[in-house]
Design a protein around this motif. Structure first.
Motif, PDB file in Angstrom:
ATOM      1  N   LYS A 179      22.724  -8.743  18.221  1.00  0.00           N
ATOM      2  CA  LYS A 179      23.911  -8.949  17.405  1.00  0.00           C
ATOM      3  C   LYS A 179      24.996  -7.981  17.868  1.00  0.00           C
ATOM      4  O   LYS A 179      24.703  -6.932  18.443  1.00  0.00           O
ATOM      5  CB  LYS A 179      23.592  -8.702  15.930  1.00  0.00           C
ATOM      6  N   ILE A 181      27.521  -4.944  17.979  1.00  0.00           N
ATOM      7  CA  ILE A 181      27.543  -3.657  17.314  1.00  0.00           C
ATOM      8  C   ILE A 181      28.695  -3.632  16.313  1.00  0.00           C
ATOM      9  O   ILE A 181      29.560  -4.511  16.312  1.00  0.00           O
ATOM     10  CB  ILE A 181      27.662  -2.502  18.332  1.00  0.00           C
ATOM     11  N   ASP A 182      28.718  -2.621  15.458  1.00  0.00           N
ATOM     12  CA  ASP A 182      29.777  -2.525  14.450  1.00  0.00           C
ATOM     13  C   ASP A 182      31.144  -2.457  15.127  1.00  0.00           C
ATOM     14  O   ASP A 182      31.343  -1.671  16.066  1.00  0.00           O
ATOM     15  CB  ASP A 182      29.583  -1.294  13.584  1.00  0.00           C
ATOM     16  N   PRO A 183      32.103  -3.257  14.666  1.00  0.00           N
ATOM     17  CA  PRO A 183      33.432  -3.263  15.303  1.00  0.00           C
ATOM     18  C   PRO A 183      34.087  -1.892  15.366  1.00  0.00           C
ATOM     19  O   PRO A 183      34.747  -1.557  16.358  1.00  0.00           O
ATOM     20  CB  PRO A 183      34.237  -4.226  14.427  1.00  0.00           C
ATOM     21  N   GLU A 184      33.916  -1.072  14.318  1.00  0.00           N
ATOM     22  CA  GLU A 184      34.602   0.228  14.296  1.00  0.00           C
ATOM     23  C   GLU A 184      34.124   1.145  15.414  1.00  0.00           C
ATOM     24  O   GLU A 184      34.843   2.067  15.809  1.00  0.00           O
ATOM     25  CB  GLU A 184      34.391   0.913  12.953  1.00  0.00           C
ATOM     26  N   LEU A 185      32.936   0.887  15.957  1.00  0.00           N
ATOM     27  CA  LEU A 185      32.427   1.721  17.042  1.00  0.00           C
ATOM     28  C   LEU A 185      33.193   1.501  18.344  1.00  0.00           C
ATOM     29  O   LEU A 185      33.119   2.334  19.252  1.00  0.00           O
ATOM     30  CB  LEU A 185      30.936   1.455  17.264  1.00  0.00           C
ATOM     31  N   ARG A 189      38.475  -4.359  14.416  1.00  0.00           N
ATOM     32  CA  ARG A 189      38.300  -4.698  13.008  1.00  0.00           C
ATOM     33  C   ARG A 189      37.422  -5.935  12.842  1.00  0.00           C
ATOM     34  O   ARG A 189      36.622  -6.013  11.923  1.00  0.00           O
ATOM     35  CB  ARG A 189      39.653  -4.941  12.343  1.00  0.00           C
ATOM     36  N   ARG A 191      34.493  -8.423  13.827  1.00  0.00           N
ATOM     37  CA  ARG A 191      33.213  -8.470  14.550  1.00  0.00           C
ATOM     38  C   ARG A 191      33.205  -9.571  15.608  1.00  0.00           C
ATOM     39  O   ARG A 191      32.512  -9.464  16.623  1.00  0.00           O
ATOM     40  CB  ARG A 191      32.067  -8.676  13.560  1.00  0.00           C
ATOM     41  N   ARG A 239      31.649   3.054  23.730  1.00  0.00           N
ATOM     42  CA  ARG A 239      30.409   3.381  23.014  1.00  0.00           C
ATOM     43  C   ARG A 239      29.685   4.546  23.683  1.00  0.00           C
ATOM     44  O   ARG A 239      29.212   5.470  23.001  1.00  0.00           O
ATOM     45  CB  ARG A 239      29.489   2.152  22.965  1.00  0.00           C
TER      46      ARG A 239
END
Length: 308
Positions: A179, A181-185, A189, A191, A239
Motif C-alpha cells: 500500500k 506510504i503515508d502522504p505526509e512522509l 496531502r 494518498r 523517505r
C-alpha cells in the motif's frame, strides 16, 4: 517599435489538449507559443494553484517538478507545430536535467497559479532531439531544464517494445503486495499521489503504478511514463533522507541529472534503490530503478528543505 514576441504571449486560454498529447483540459499547461529564432522558441505555461497532482504539496510552494511536464508539453508543441514531426510519432525521453536557480519563484499563496515562459533551443540530429532552456517567472530565470530524446519509426518502435516486453516478462517476479506510504512522509496531502510503498529492504522502495491516475496516465502508455518515475525517485529520496535525519517530507527537488536507459514496463515489479548524503536541510541522493534484475533508470537528485 517592433513588438517583442515573448512579451506578446498570453496566458488567458489553454491550447487544445491534442496539441500537447493530452486528453483532459485539466492536464494542459501551455497557453501560447512562438518562434523566436531558427531553433529557438518561447512557450507560455500556467499550472493551476489547485492542480490535483502538481499542487498537492503540504508546504505552501508550487512544485518545481511540474516544470518537467510543462517542458514535455513545450517539446511536443515545438516538434509538431514548428519542426514538421508527424503526430503520433513514437518518442522517448532518455535524459532529463533540472536546476532550480530561484526557489522563491515557486512560493505559493494558495490562489495564484504558477505561470511563466519556457524559452528553449532545439538541436536535432537524425532521430534525436535535444531541447534545453529556462523557465522564466516575471522575466527572471527560475530554473533551467534539458531533455534528451529520441524519435522512432512506428515499425521500429513496435519491434523494440515487443522484444523488451518479452525479455522482461521472462524474469518478472510477483507484483508487490504493498500500500502507499503515508502522504505526509513524502510531502503530499493526497494518498492517490503516492507512488511508492514501504521499504522492502533498507533504502529500497517498491514502485506502485495506478493506471487510473488522472495525471500520470492521462493518455495511453505501454510503459511507465517518465513523470511517474521522477516522482518515485523523489519520494524515495525524501523517505530515505527522513530516515537518515537529513530532511523532512516538505522539501523541493531543486537539482537532478537523470538517465532513462530503457522503457520501464507497467506490469513488471520495480524498485527504487536510494543512497543519501548531505547535511540537515540539504540532501544529495543517488538513485536507481531496478526491474527484473536490470537497472532501467538512474541519476542524482538534490533536495532542499522548504521553509515558510
Amino acid at each position: 517599435m517592433p513588438i517583442d514576441p515573448v512579451a506578446a504571449l498570453n496566458f488567458d486560454q489553454f491550447v487544445p489538449p491534442t496539441t500537447v498529447n493530452r486528453r483532459s483540459p485539466r492536464e494542459v499547461f501551455v497557453t501560447d507559443h512562438t518562434r523566436t529564432g531558427p531553433d529557438e522558441f518561447a512557450i507560455a505555461v500556467r499550472v493551476a494553484h489547485d492542480h490535483p497532482l502538481w499542487s498537492d504539496q503540504r508546504a505552501p510552494w508550487h512544485d518545481p517538478v511540474a516544470m518537467t511536464e510543462a517542458f514535455r508539453q513545450a517539446f511536443v508543441v515545438v516538434r509538431h507545430e514548428y519542426l514538421d514531426v508527424q503526430r503520433g510519432t513514437p518518442s522517448a525521453v532518455q535524459q532529463v536535467t533540472l536546476d532550480v536557480s530561484e526557489l522563491d519563484a515557486f512560493r505559493a499563496d494558495g490562489s495564484t497559479p504558477l505561470q511563466g515562459v519556457v524559452k528553449v533551443r532545439v538541436t536535432q540530429t537524425d532521430s534525436t532531439f535535444d531541447i534545453a532552456g529556462d523557465f522564466l517567472v516575471g522575466g527572471a530565470r527560475a530554473m533551467s531544464l534539458s531533455f534528451g530524446s529520441i524519435l522512432f519509426p512506428r515499425e521500429s518502435y513496435r519491434e523494440i517494445r515487443d522484444y523488451q516486453r518479452s525479455r522482461r516478462a521472462l524474469d518478472a517476479g510477483s507484483a508487490p503486495d504493498a500500500k502507499p506510504i503515508d502522504p505526509e512522509l513524502v510531502g503530499r496531502r493526497d494518498r492517490g499521489n503516492v507512488v511508492i510503498g514501504p521499504a522492502v529492504r533498507p533504502d529500497r522502495y517498491p514502485l506502485l503504478v495506478d493506471r487510473t491516475h488522472p495525471s500520470f496516465f492521462d493518455r495511453d502508455y505501454d510503459h511507465i511514463p517518465a513523470s511517474l518515475l521522477i516522482e518515485a525517485m523523489r519520494q524515495s529520496a525524501l523517505r530515505s533522507a527522513a530516515e537518515a535525519g537529513l530532511c523532512a517530507g516538505d522539501a523541493a527537488l531543486t537539482r537532478a541529472e537523470l538517465d532513462f536507459g530503457i522503457f520501464v514496463e507497467i506490469d513488471v515489479p520495480a524498485e527504487c534503490a536510494v543512497s543519501v548524503t548531505g547535511r540537515p536541510g540539504t540532501v544529495a541522493a543517488s538513485i536507481g530503478i531496478d526491474q527484473a534484475g536490470v537497472r532501467v533508470a538512474s541519476g542524482t537528485l538534490e533536495l532542499t528543505e522548504l521553509h515558510a
